[in-house]
Design an enzyme around this catalytic site. Sequence first.
Site, PDB file in Angstrom:
ATOM      1  N   TYR A  32       0.856  -1.181   0.000  1.00 32.44           N
ATOM      2  CA  TYR A  32       0.000   0.000   0.000  1.00 32.44           C
ATOM      3  C   TYR A  32       0.893   1.232   0.000  1.00 32.44           C
ATOM      4  O   TYR A  32       1.827   1.326   0.793  1.00 32.44           O
ATOM      5  CB  TYR A  32      -0.900   0.008   1.242  1.00 32.44           C
ATOM      6  CG  TYR A  32      -1.769   1.233   1.375  1.00 32.44           C
ATOM      7  CD1 TYR A  32      -2.807   1.480   0.485  1.00 32.44           C
ATOM      8  CD2 TYR A  32      -1.558   2.161   2.409  1.00 32.44           C
ATOM      9  CE1 TYR A  32      -3.617   2.603   0.610  1.00 32.44           C
ATOM     10  CE2 TYR A  32      -2.363   3.284   2.545  1.00 32.44           C
ATOM     11  CZ  TYR A  32      -3.397   3.496   1.643  1.00 32.44           C
ATOM     12  OH  TYR A  32      -4.194   4.604   1.775  1.00 32.44           O
ATOM     13  N   ASP A  36       9.402   2.579  -0.551  1.00 28.63           N
ATOM     14  CA  ASP A  36       8.406   3.290   0.241  1.00 28.63           C
ATOM     15  C   ASP A  36       8.669   2.958   1.707  1.00 28.63           C
ATOM     16  O   ASP A  36       8.316   1.879   2.186  1.00 28.63           O
ATOM     17  CB  ASP A  36       6.997   2.874  -0.185  1.00 28.63           C
ATOM     18  CG  ASP A  36       5.929   3.612   0.611  1.00 28.63           C
ATOM     19  OD1 ASP A  36       6.284   4.325   1.579  1.00 28.63           O
ATOM     20  OD2 ASP A  36       4.741   3.476   0.273  1.00 28.63           O
ATOM     21  N   LYS A  85       4.880   9.173   8.586  1.00 31.24           N
ATOM     22  CA  LYS A  85       4.728   8.634   9.935  1.00 31.24           C
ATOM     23  C   LYS A  85       5.803   9.165  10.911  1.00 31.24           C
ATOM     24  O   LYS A  85       5.699  10.276  11.369  1.00 31.24           O
ATOM     25  CB  LYS A  85       4.669   7.107   9.887  1.00 31.24           C
ATOM     26  CG  LYS A  85       3.466   6.630   8.994  1.00 31.24           C
ATOM     27  CD  LYS A  85       3.176   5.169   9.130  1.00 31.24           C
ATOM     28  CE  LYS A  85       2.195   4.672   8.074  1.00 31.24           C
ATOM     29  NZ  LYS A  85       0.801   4.722   8.419  1.00 31.24           N
TER      30      LYS A  85
HETATM   31  C1  LIG Z   1       4.023   2.126   3.207  1.00 30.82           C
HETATM   32  C2  LIG Z   1       3.023   3.234   3.165  1.00 30.82           C
HETATM   33  N1  LIG Z   1       3.073   4.147   2.185  1.00 30.82           N
HETATM   34  C3  LIG Z   1       2.222   5.176   2.117  1.00 30.82           C
HETATM   35  C4  LIG Z   1       1.225   5.322   3.052  1.00 30.82           C
HETATM   36  C5  LIG Z   1       0.291   6.478   2.964  1.00 30.82           C
HETATM   37  O1  LIG Z   1       0.558   7.395   3.976  1.00 30.82           O
HETATM   38  P1  LIG Z   1      -0.569   8.418   4.463  1.00 30.82           P
HETATM   39  O2  LIG Z   1      -1.628   7.593   5.120  1.00 30.82           O
HETATM   40  O3  LIG Z   1       0.165   9.341   5.385  1.00 30.82           O
HETATM   41  O4  LIG Z   1      -1.080   9.129   3.249  1.00 30.82           O
HETATM   42  C6  LIG Z   1       1.120   4.403   4.096  1.00 30.82           C
HETATM   43  C7  LIG Z   1       0.068   4.538   5.105  1.00 30.82           C
HETATM   44  O5  LIG Z   1      -0.188   3.697   5.902  1.00 30.82           O
HETATM   45  C8  LIG Z   1       2.040   3.334   4.155  1.00 30.82           C
HETATM   46  O6  LIG Z   1       2.000   2.425   5.136  1.00 30.82           O
END
Ligand SMILES: Cc1ncc(COP(=O)(O)O)c(C=O)c1O
Length: 429
Positions: free
Chosen positions: A144, A239, A268
């Site tokens: 994700y 990511d 985060k």
């Molecule tokens: C690996 C990863 N990338 C991107 C995101 C998206 O981040 P946000 O919820 O701050 O938009 C998340 C959210 O949980 C994530 O776990």
Amino acid sequence: MNRERSRAQFARARRVIPGGVNSPARAFGAVGGEPPFIARGEGPYLYDVDGNRYIDYVGSWGPLILGHAHPEVVAAVEEALRKGTSFGAPTEAESELAEMVIEAVPSVERIRFVSSGTEATMSAIRVARGFTKRDKIIKFAGCYHGHVDSLLVKAGSGAMTYGNPSSPGVPVGSTNDTIVVEFNDVAGLEAAFAASRGQIACVILEPVVGNMGVVLPEAGFLDAAQALCRSQGALLIFDEVMTGFRLAYGGAQARLGGVKPDLTTFGKIIGGGMPVGAYGGRADVMDCVSPVGPVYQAGTLSGNPLAMACGIATLKILKRTNPFPRLEAETSRLAKGLAAAATAAGVPHTVAQIGSMFTLFFNPEKVVNQTVASRSDTMQFARYFWGMLDRGVYLPCSQFEANFVSAVHAPTMIDETIAAAREVLGTLG
Ligand SMILES: Cc1ncc(COP(=O)(O)O)c(C=O)c1O
């Protein structure tokens, strides 16, 4: 446990907010029932509006590696707040946080702050496409990367939980250039490159996946991804929104070693619980970004001073106290305790754990990809979840999420959690 006030608040919220929540997972759709409404957090604990206390293994879905309302972090934000909430002009704090990330993560030479992980991955993809002058991207099933249109294909986390991997409202055109491969599948990745020779802008992945539950890369998988990207002129994007400053101070790339991505996304923990995301990497690639280069990306609140202060304070504490070895040891002890409790109860399971992230899968197979993850017994997970919540343990409300331990979870809390799991799992076998 009495949650009457939460129930009333949920009814109120549902009248004015879709599903009563501002992000779908919070609605408890995957486990049924209604979520507690949170009044406050303190260290490792959450308190709901009915006064119930929970040991928190969600940590706001990852940012709170120092627990809730760490006094030093609160003081730093208070100090910044008194000076003003936003200027829309450069501040020293932005350079300070940028320098801290660059020092911690050697693959990052330049970095741009945004306000969420979604913005970070969306921007990194745009930069990769702008830099390579190619359109196609490769992602992995179960990873994700936020709710970016082009990445909302076979996404994990909430999208997986809701059995709705791609969403209405995402035009077919915006996912036409997204190729999805199974995680840990080197042959599949090679085939994807071969089928679109010279057209792949980038490969984006979570180096350790948190969003189909915790799934580790098999030996050689990340190296193969890097080698293929290099030989095919594509960029490799890690990511690290979840794993950055979580698996080590330098993130998954420091923890796993060896592979050096071209771009990395953050979120985060670098915001310490404030809305912050970032993308960074090779200087030549990042210099494509406006105003140095032609790739446009902007934000009214990007580099917000409160968010920067919160992130700086959080990273300073992590650097000074180095909680990572202790976090690893305690989380490993917890994972082993949960596995032993499940075995004693005769509940088929596997536990995946690395650093302070773990998932107890109600699935006896080792989970290496989304296909295996999706064979987990989600009904049994739901019963486990509610049993734990009623014993004061707040877990992520889906099988397909990572659990997080914070630096302020004391050994006694880990013991309490294992004892609660023994009771709950004993009723499931
Ligand atoms: C690996 C990863 N990338 C991107 C995101 C998206 O981040 P946000 O919820 O701050 O938009 C998340 C959210 O949980 C994530 O776990």
